[in-house]
Write an enzyme that holds these catalytic residues in place. Structure first.
Site: not given
Ligand SMILES: NC(=O)c1ccc[n+]([C@@H]2O[C@H](COP(=O)([O-])OP(=O)(O)OC[C@H]3O[C@@H](n4cnc5c(N)ncnc54)[C@H](O)[C@@H]3O)[C@@H](O)[C@H]2O)c1
Length: 371
Positions: A188, A146, A251, A240, A268, A244, A230, A248, A124, A255
């Site tokens: 980025e 993330k 993106h 998000e 990427h 936040r 960031k 993106n 946990r 993507h």
């Protein structure tokens, strides 16, 4: 503890929790820098074959006072999956790691994401230290909590928000990074310039114009400023729910390009570079940004050795369909991050099909992209 030179420390504060990002040189070999974030006797390092051959010995040596176990995964995005996650759990259990163990990621974003998720879920949640070794991971993936693995049906589909105890960014690791990977990380960084405003963007433009060297003095500034930008977005909106999402920028296009080409054609960051150019073009076609912004984005991508146009063989209708898988969709409406000028971005869900079509057509290589 020779050569200890910590150049920068940033603190990230999210509700009920605060942790440092330490940026410097020779940090992996600095037992004092590391040990203060290790909870107890036991440590589990997770890395991959390539990074292990370069940096595992240094990291292990600086943790020599600990029970230090290691999981070495195969290299690549394909291995950011349940099978690799199980290897980490197996190693933790067979070596009897307790709840006070510390799990350390040593590698790029793939290793950081999977290790963070293992730390978030083992018993946990156990202590997690991230030591990112690519520019993309140092400026983006390691910051913000993330964590995820991929599922056969989609990228990053299984994961959690889990903040580390510390992020240790050793800039020396960039010296072995292949040029293409370094440039991909720059995409980025350029995104942060567009989000943050003129000051950082101009700094980047100048640095790139004069030839950015991995061991040059600007790298510390670029990594720490990116991490700071960031971190401020994370602090404002950890999960998000709002601002936040601006991270993106570019993106939605990126993507879709990656999914269309089954992640085989671009790194990427390269897809993000094209996506940022498309975002600038979209903003121009919507009448909110000047044409000079589009030209500026094209110029900075060229200086960074990055692609920015959509290759001719990409079918735009299919690409448009892949955009429909975007995670930012709300009430079935696509939401784009659009850019008025550097430092002024917002989410817009009112982009018409015609405007999107014109944008994509103009972004195709060889087209009069600004028209
Ligand atoms: N969690 C987040 O917020 C977040 C954000 C952006 C990206 N990501 C994830 O990050 C991953 C991409 O990260 P990445 O670009 O770092 O890719 P990566 O982890 O695959 O690393 C790229 C390549 O560089 C190698 N490498 C790593 N460090 C090196 C070094 N110092 N010297 C030489 N080679 C080195 C790796 O072994 C790999 O072959 C994706 O899975 C993406 O989903 C996560």
């Amino acid at each position: 503890m020779a050569n200890r030179k910590v150049f920068e420390r940033l603190d990230v504060s999210v509700p009920g929790y605060r942790y440092p990002i330490i940026i410097g040189y020779h940090l992996l070999g600095d037992s004092d820098a590391l040990s203060q974030y290790v909870a107890a006797e036991q440590v589990m390092i997770v890395t991959n074959e390539l990074v292990a051959s370069l940096y595992l010995h240094e990291l292990k040596t600086s943790l020599s006072g600990h029970q230090c176990d290691v999981v070495i995964l195969p290299d690549g995005e394909t291995y950011k999956n349940q099978a690799s996650l199980n290897l980490i759990y197996d190693a933790l259990m067979t070596n009897s790691h307790h709840r006070d163990t510390t799990v350390i990621a040593l590698g790029g974003g793939v290793i950081g994401d999977i290790t963070g998720f293992a730390a978030a879920t083992y018993q946990r949640g156990v202590r997690f230290i991230n030591c990112p070794t690519t520019l993309l991971a140092q400026t983006d993936a390691s910051i913000g909590g993330k964590t995820a693995i991929n599922h056969a049906c989609g990228k990053n589909m299984i994961g959690s928000f889990y903040q580390p105890a510390a992020v240790l960014i050793d800039l020396n690791t960039l010296l072995t990074l292949p040029g293409r990977e370094f440039n991909a990380g720059l995409a980025e960084v350029i995104k942060y310039g567009l989000l943050a405003g003129e000051e950082f963007l101009v700094y980047l433009e100048e640095a790139l114009k004069h030839g950015l060297r991995v061991n040059g003095s600007e790298i510390l500034q670029i990594v720490s400023r990116s991490a700071q930008i960031k971190a401020r977005y994370i602090e404002a909106d950890e999960k998000e729910q709002g601002s936040r999402a601006l991270l993106n920028l570019g993106h939605t296009f990126a993507h879709a390009l990656e999914t269309y080409t089954s992640y085989q054609r671009w790194l990427h960051g390269e897809a993000v570079a094209i996506g940022l150019y498309c975002a600038a073009l979209l903003s121009y076609h919507m009448g909110i940004a000047k044409q000079s912004l589009v030209e500026r984005v094209a110029c900075i991508m060229t200086r960074a050795g990055l692609p920015y146009t959509i290759p001719k063989d990409i079918d735009l209708k299919q690409l448009r369909q892949f955009m429909q898988l975007d995670k930012k969709i709300k009430n079935k409406r696509l939401r784009f991050v659009v850019l008025k000028k550097p430092g002024e971005c917002y989410l817009d869900d009112g982009v018409t099909e015609e405007c999107l079509h014109n944008t994509l057509s103009a972004a195709v290589e060889g087209e009069n992209s600004n028209g």
